[in-house]
Scaffold this motif. Sequence first.
Motif, short mmCIF file in Angstrom:
data_model
loop_
_atom_site.label_atom_id
_atom_site.label_comp_id
_atom_site.label_asym_id
_atom_site.label_seq_id
_atom_site.Cartn_x
_atom_site.Cartn_y
_atom_site.Cartn_z
N TYR A 199 -48.15 37.90 -10.12
CA TYR A 199 -49.42 37.87 -9.39
C TYR A 199 -49.19 38.01 -7.89
O TYR A 199 -49.88 38.76 -7.19
N LYS B 118 -48.11 41.59 -7.05
CA LYS B 118 -49.24 42.52 -7.12
C LYS B 118 -50.17 42.35 -5.92
O LYS B 118 -50.65 43.33 -5.33
N SER B 119 -50.41 41.11 -5.52
CA SER B 119 -51.26 40.86 -4.36
C SER B 119 -50.63 41.44 -3.09
O SER B 119 -51.31 42.03 -2.24
N TYR B 120 -49.30 41.29 -2.98
CA TYR B 120 -48.61 41.82 -1.81
C TYR B 120 -48.69 43.35 -1.77
O TYR B 120 -48.96 43.95 -0.72
N ASP C 7 -50.93 45.30 -3.29
CA ASP C 7 -52.31 45.74 -3.03
C ASP C 7 -52.68 45.60 -1.56
O ASP C 7 -53.33 46.46 -0.97
#
Length: 289
Positions: A21, A24-26, A28
Amino acid sequence: MRVVFGLVLMLGLGLAGFAVYMAKSYIDGYQRQLAAERQQRAPNIETVDIYVANRALKYGEALDKDAVRLTAFPKNSLPEGVFRTSEELFPEGEAVKRRALRRMEPNEAILAVKVTAPGEEVGITSQLERGMRAFAIKVDVSSGVSGFLRPGDTIDVYWTGSIGGNNLRTEGNSTGEVTKLIETGVKLIAVDQVADMDMSEAVIARTVTVAAKPQQVAALAQAQSTGRLSLSLVGALDDTVAEAIEVDQHRLLGITAEAVIEQAPVSETCTIRTRRGAEVIVTPIPCTN
């Protein structure tokens, strides 16, 4: 033991999910920042849709919806005479077609000067502007610039002929056989019966057709009937204005006329001779005609 193993497994799965998670946040966030930076760098160009050639078009080819397509074009660089809608390009429907007046390459903008009016056939009448007339000039190899003339070229017209006797002189004070520039910057619209501006082969023409005003047509007709016409090709980027040119045999060879010196009149004296023996007496008397 099994309980401990299950707790460890669940903890490992939780940590792995949390790591995915966070990654993926980084990613995005990085992609959003990169897209924002690219958007700031890209110029904000306003475009409009215009019709362009969908394929190579030849002279005289009819335009239909398969031959053209809409494409985005910068609004600030929009050329004059473009077609932006189907109603502009086909105002009377696709059945009444326009025709190409010159060769066009794929993705080239369709302009009003490159096509005929709807339903109009290709010919010299479509190239005559308002107030202009078509006039044919007889030429040969020498007077027609050795076949290098093409429709769309600009020419100068020279007249060669005799001005006649009775001490007649031209404006340039020429006599005898004279060559004079009579028309400048005349547009050539056809060579023989060919009006295609894209003709590439050299043609030894017998006639060329020019676009001229009615007054120019009258001058060219008079010149053609009284002498010989020769054409001179003007450069495509030449915007100079030709001066009045007139050459006769004396100017060509550098011959200057001798000045006539008028002699002062000699006063006439009339006398009468009288002999008195051996003496001769001269007596002045009034002169009578």
